[in-house]
Design a protein around this motif. Sequence first.
Motif: not given
Length: 170
Positions: A147-170
């Motif tokens: 469960a901790l691995g799934i949670g950390i993996g989900f957090m990393v994927l969320t951060i990467v997704y937000v970073a990529v999406m924010s760089s696309m619209f700048n």
Amino acid sequence: MDPSKSASAPPAGWADEKSSMAHAPPPPYNDQPYPGYPQPGPGYPGYPPQQQGYVPPPQYGGAPYGQHPGQPNAVTVQPTVFVTQGPLTNPVNDYLCYSIFTMLCCCLPVGVAALIYSISAREANHVGDQMGAERSSRMARTLNHVALGIGIGFMVLTIVYVAVMSSMFN
């Protein structure tokens, strides 16, 4: 087959009324239940007495009915003994706090399963079941790590997704 005869017609000589079945009549009623054996009468065991009213049961050597001479009147009942174990002197870790954290912060379904195994390990510790406590504790730890691995993996994927999406619209 004769074409003049029908296959569904009754045979010749058939009457519409029921014929006698050619059985012999039943034998006459016999008062003696077992032919060849003497009829029981007074003096035979099991023959009902001819007296009217209540007849007390026979006494055997002065003992009440149903008891043999020398048998005590009271029956001694032994107490039931339950063998239980106390709590373990060195209880196994149940990972309860870890399970609550992973259930609330990481992955709810796997965290619930880990919490169930943690509670099972705690109960096994309480009743003194060393093997059951170790097995449940090991499963709770494994599920908590997953469960901790799934949670950390989900957090990393969320951060990467937000970073990529924010760089696309700048």
